[in-house]
Enzyme design. Structure first.
Site, PDB file in Angstrom:
ATOM      1  N   GLY A  38       0.836  -1.195   0.000  1.00 14.34           N
ATOM      2  CA  GLY A  38       0.000   0.000   0.000  1.00 14.34           C
ATOM      3  C   GLY A  38       0.863   1.234   0.000  1.00 14.34           C
ATOM      4  O   GLY A  38       2.014   1.196   0.417  1.00 14.34           O
ATOM      5  N   THR A  98      -1.012   4.574   4.435  1.00 16.32           N
ATOM      6  CA  THR A  98      -2.316   3.927   4.359  1.00 16.32           C
ATOM      7  C   THR A  98      -2.569   3.021   5.563  1.00 16.32           C
ATOM      8  O   THR A  98      -3.609   2.384   5.637  1.00 16.32           O
ATOM      9  CB  THR A  98      -2.454   3.106   3.070  1.00 16.32           C
ATOM     10  OG1 THR A  98      -1.253   2.388   2.851  1.00 16.32           O
ATOM     11  CG2 THR A  98      -2.731   3.991   1.888  1.00 16.32           C
ATOM     12  N   HIS A 149      -4.777  35.143 -13.376  1.00 16.15           N
ATOM     13  CA  HIS A 149      -4.258  33.798 -13.614  1.00 16.15           C
ATOM     14  C   HIS A 149      -5.180  32.747 -12.981  1.00 16.15           C
ATOM     15  O   HIS A 149      -5.628  31.818 -13.652  1.00 16.15           O
ATOM     16  CB  HIS A 149      -2.843  33.715 -13.002  1.00 16.15           C
ATOM     17  CG  HIS A 149      -2.167  32.395 -13.123  1.00 16.15           C
ATOM     18  ND1 HIS A 149      -1.039  32.196 -13.874  1.00 16.15           N
ATOM     19  CD2 HIS A 149      -2.448  31.185 -12.579  1.00 16.15           C
ATOM     20  CE1 HIS A 149      -0.660  30.937 -13.794  1.00 16.15           C
ATOM     21  NE2 HIS A 149      -1.514  30.292 -12.995  1.00 16.15           N
ATOM     22  N   GLU A 150      -5.518  32.941 -11.714  1.00 13.92           N
ATOM     23  CA  GLU A 150      -6.364  31.961 -11.034  1.00 13.92           C
ATOM     24  C   GLU A 150      -7.788  31.986 -11.594  1.00 13.92           C
ATOM     25  O   GLU A 150      -8.420  30.933 -11.723  1.00 13.92           O
ATOM     26  CB  GLU A 150      -6.397  32.223  -9.526  1.00 13.92           C
ATOM     27  CG  GLU A 150      -5.061  32.015  -8.824  1.00 13.92           C
ATOM     28  CD  GLU A 150      -4.453  30.639  -9.060  1.00 13.92           C
ATOM     29  OE1 GLU A 150      -5.197  29.655  -9.240  1.00 13.92           O
ATOM     30  OE2 GLU A 150      -3.207  30.565  -9.103  1.00 13.92           O
TER      31      GLU A 150
HETATM   32  P1  ADP Z   1       2.268   3.165   6.609  1.00 16.90           P
HETATM   33  O1  ADP Z   1       3.029   2.215   7.462  1.00 16.90           O
HETATM   34  O2  ADP Z   1       1.332   2.485   5.675  1.00 16.90           O
HETATM   35  O3  ADP Z   1       3.097   4.162   5.897  1.00 16.90           O
HETATM   36  P2  ADP Z   1       1.187   3.917   9.110  1.00 16.90           P
HETATM   37  O4  ADP Z   1       0.609   2.630   9.534  1.00 16.90           O
HETATM   38  O5  ADP Z   1       2.462   4.307   9.725  1.00 16.90           O
HETATM   39  O6  ADP Z   1       1.315   3.995   7.544  1.00 16.90           O
HETATM   40  O7  ADP Z   1       0.080   5.019   9.359  1.00 16.90           O
HETATM   41  C1  ADP Z   1       0.398   6.308   9.777  1.00 16.90           C
HETATM   42  C2  ADP Z   1      -0.696   6.873  10.626  1.00 16.90           C
HETATM   43  O8  ADP Z   1      -1.857   7.156   9.851  1.00 16.90           O
HETATM   44  C3  ADP Z   1      -1.180   5.915  11.680  1.00 16.90           C
HETATM   45  O9  ADP Z   1      -0.420   6.035  12.835  1.00 16.90           O
HETATM   46  C4  ADP Z   1      -2.611   6.352  11.914  1.00 16.90           C
HETATM   47  O10 ADP Z   1      -2.655   7.394  12.834  1.00 16.90           O
HETATM   48  C5  ADP Z   1      -3.026   6.883  10.582  1.00 16.90           C
HETATM   49  N1  ADP Z   1      -3.814   5.897   9.828  1.00 16.90           N
HETATM   50  C6  ADP Z   1      -3.490   5.350   8.643  1.00 16.90           C
HETATM   51  N2  ADP Z   1      -4.443   4.517   8.214  1.00 16.90           N
HETATM   52  C7  ADP Z   1      -5.389   4.501   9.164  1.00 16.90           C
HETATM   53  C8  ADP Z   1      -6.643   3.805   9.309  1.00 16.90           C
HETATM   54  N3  ADP Z   1      -7.102   2.975   8.370  1.00 16.90           N
HETATM   55  N4  ADP Z   1      -7.357   4.044  10.419  1.00 16.90           N
HETATM   56  C9  ADP Z   1      -6.915   4.884  11.359  1.00 16.90           C
HETATM   57  N5  ADP Z   1      -5.763   5.545  11.287  1.00 16.90           N
HETATM   58  C10 ADP Z   1      -4.996   5.381  10.202  1.00 16.90           C
HETATM   59 ZN    ZN Z   2      -1.512  28.392 -12.286  1.00 13.99          ZN
END
Ligand code: ADP
Ligand code: ZN
Ligand code: MG
Length: 611
Positions: free
Chosen positions: A202, A206, A424-425
């Site tokens: 992922g 995520t 522009h915007e």
């Molecule tokens: P990865 O390891 O995939 O890069 P992490 O597990 O370290 O991501 O996620 C980072 C933070 O994002 C987690 O500590 C949490 O706070 C938040 N987070 C990510 N996905 C979720 C989820 N599905 N539900 C709740 N919190 C999430």
């Molecule tokens: Zn622009």
């Protein structure tokens, strides 16, 4: 260093203690110490009742009952002393003289201590040195040990599936693993082989790490966490030895979970030959494979690994018996985003009117980590405004901060630049509004944010996973609009359009080389993206096409851009009046929300009251 200071302090204390002991033994505080002359005089004056010789001391008791003390040279007897000082022997007859052996252990102490003390100190010092060296030694030995963190189970921060919002399929898949760990017998009785490896795939943020910890939390088993990069050290062989020790530890604690985060750091395809120290990585990877193959059926050790780069993994990792289960964690969709927001607002006071669904709608493409970050930013903003609960305004502001960068209200810009930015915007917004495949405009602003001078926020109505050619062409048209307006209104362009143009070009190129959407070049991809490991970034594209095709690609990019540019120009020309209305409105209000923007475009509001 700290240890050295501690040792030193200890020495010091011991020394003081001995010295204090010494002085209490050798001193008799209540008795006055007088000189030999005084004693001689007292003897001559017949004032002395008795003399007690004890070692180097002569204790004197006078007739009036008072006591005195005299130090004499060691080795000199009392009689020689007295005759040396010419004391009348007749006077001594009335004096009781006793010679006392010095009391047992203070005497011995007096003799031994001067020799023993330095010896003792040296011995102690040596002992401490040895111990320090031993510590160093064992540290050197533990260099090849894994430093995997074993998360305590009764840890208050234990994560369970409840803390992971959304990711329904992933959770389902992983609850099977939990089942295996909890009731291994049930599966073994049926001869089922417990899966050895689960690979979580992922994009960053995520929730892969979170999910892995949740599995351990659900299964209530020990959890060894190690990051792929921790295996790779400066010295060859350390990685492999750390893997060995990690799995040894794990087997002792079975059933348990070994979690290797960011496994792509060691699990890259072997033999690519690019980048330094790949020998070391290969050895480490080999060791992981060997360990995974070496599990006995009865050893319930499940290896979970996470990566956001499945494409670079060595195929050997993915074959059955190793990481044969792969769980893909998608970026959260609308419903999941709302769920994630709900998980993270638990400890945050919210205004009553806050609607998390609307926040979820505005944040397509946000990962779980982005959403957690967004809520944190909103909380910080609220605190800075001295409010007690987080409101919708703070949340929206936080979205933009996470997406584009912090607002830079204080940046001073000249009226001329402000005008250019406004037009522009307005150009971007207008073209986006009229193109059917472009996302609707949520907000237009000429307040600088991050590195952008102004921005037009477009948000898709729904989550989209596929994009069509017309989507991309419309996107290019919107990107070009800013540049076109500047040329049209001010006669020349500024550097403000640079990133728009860069982006437009790269979209056009992807259209041809990645998506096969060009009719001229046909449905195929061009170029193989090779990655240089030590930079961790695509910097090298291997050409798998001829020089002639390269020219065609360039021509096709130019043609796509011209085509999209013509569309944008037509819209801008047809709606020149509206462009001016929006630009003027931006100059007055700086920011237009979706409703205000759409109201300005409605036909009956040609003459709108701007203030
Ligand atoms: P990865 O390891 O995939 O890069 P992490 O597990 O370290 O991501 O996620 C980072 C933070 O994002 C987690 O500590 C949490 O706070 C938040 N987070 C990510 N996905 C979720 C989820 N599905 N539900 C709740 N919190 C999430
Ligand atoms: Zn622009
Ligand atoms: Mg992670």
């Amino acid at each position: 260093m700290k240890k050295l200071i501690r040792n030193f302090l200890l020495f010091f204390l011991i020394f003081i203690a001995i010295a204090a002991l010494f002085s209490t033994f050798s001193q008799n505080n209540e008795v006055a110490d007088v000189g030999i002359e005084k004693m001689v005089q007292e003897l001559n004056d017949n004032q002395v009742k008795s003399l007690v010789v004890s070692g180097n001391e002569i204790k004197i008791e006078l007739i009036d009952g008072s006591k005195q003390l005299v130090q004499k040279e060691s080795g000199e007897s009392l009689s020689t002393l007295l005759s040396n000082f010419a004391v009348d022997p007749a006077k001594l007859q009335t004096v009781a003289v006793t010679v006392q052996e010095p009391s047992g252990w203070s005497y011995w102490l007096g003799i031994i201590l001067p020799f023993a003390l330095p010896l003792l100190l040296v011995a102690l010092f040596l002992m401490f040195m040895m111990r320090g060296a031993q510590g160093m030694n064992s540290r050197a030995m533990s260099f090849g040990q894994s430093s995997a963190k074993d998360f305590n189970l009764d840890n208050k921060e234990r994560v369970t599936f409840k803390d992971v919002a959304g990711a329904k399929e992933a959770k389902e898949e992983l609850s099977e693993v939990v089942e295996f760990l909890r009731y291994p017998k049930k599966f073994q009785d049926l001869g089922a082989r417990i899966p050895r490896g689960v690979l979580l795939l992922g994009s960053p943020g995520t929730g892969k790490t979170l999910l892995a910890r949740a599995v351990a939390g659900e299964a209530k088993v020990p959890f060894f966490h190690m990051s792929g990069s921790e295996f790779v050290e400066m010295f060859v062989g350390v990685g492999a030895s750390r893997v060995r020790s990690l799995f040894q530890k794990a087997k002792k604690q079975s059933p348990c979970i070994v979690f290797i985060d960011e496994i792509d750091a060691v699990g890259r395809r072997r033999g690519s030959g690019m980048g330094g120290s790949h020998d070391e990585r290969e050895q480490t990877l080999n060791q992981i494979l060997v360990e995974m193959d070496g599990f006995e059926i009865s050893q319930n050790v499940i290896v979970i690994a996470a990566t956001n780069r499945p494409d670079v993994l060595d195929p050997a990792l993915l074959r059955p018996g190793r990481f044969d289960r792969q769980v893909v964690i998608d970026r959260p969709d609308l419903k999941d985003r709302e769920e994630i927001l709900k998980v993270h607002v638990k400890k945050k006071p919210l205004d009553k009117e806050v609607d998390l669904k609307r926040i979820a709608e505005r944040t397509p493409g946000f990962s779980g980590a982005d959403l957690a970050n967004l809520l944190n930013e909103a909380a910080i903003l609220t605190a800075r405004e001295d409010k007690k609960s987080i409101g919708m305004a703070e949340l929206f502001s936080a979205i933009e901060k996470v997406m584009i960068g912090p607002e830079r209200k204080s940046r001073v810009i000249s009226d001329k630049e402000k005008k250019i930015t406004a037009y522009h915007e307005a150009g971007h917004a207008l073209v986006a509004h009229f193109l059917p495949n472009s996302d609707p405009v949520q907000k237009v602003s000429i307040i600088a944010r991050g590195s952008a001078g102004g921005y037009t926020l477009k948000v898709p109505i729904e989550d989209k996973y596929f994009h069509a050619k017309s989507d991309f062409l419309d996107e290019i048209a919107v990107l070009l609009a800013g540049h076109l307006v500047e040329k049209e209104i001010f006669g020349e362009v500024t550097t403000g359009a640079t990133s728009d143009l860069r982006r437009a070009t790269s979209v056009a190129r992807s259209l041809i080389t990645d998506y096969g959407m060009s009719d001229v070049l046909g449905p195929r991809t061009f170029g193989q993206k090779e990655e240089l490991i030590f930079l961790g970034r695509e910097i090298h594209e291997q050409r798998d096409y001829s020089e002639k095709v390269a020219e065609q690609i360039d021509a096709e990019i130019a043609s796509f851009i011209a085509q999209a540019g013509a569309v944008a120009k037509r819209i801008l020309d047809e709606n020149r009046k509206k462009l001016e209305i929006i630009a003027e409105a931006l100059l007055v209000r700086e920011t237009l929300e979706k409703e205000e923007f759409e109201a300005l475009l409605a036909p009956e509001t040609a003459k709108v009251d701007l203030v």
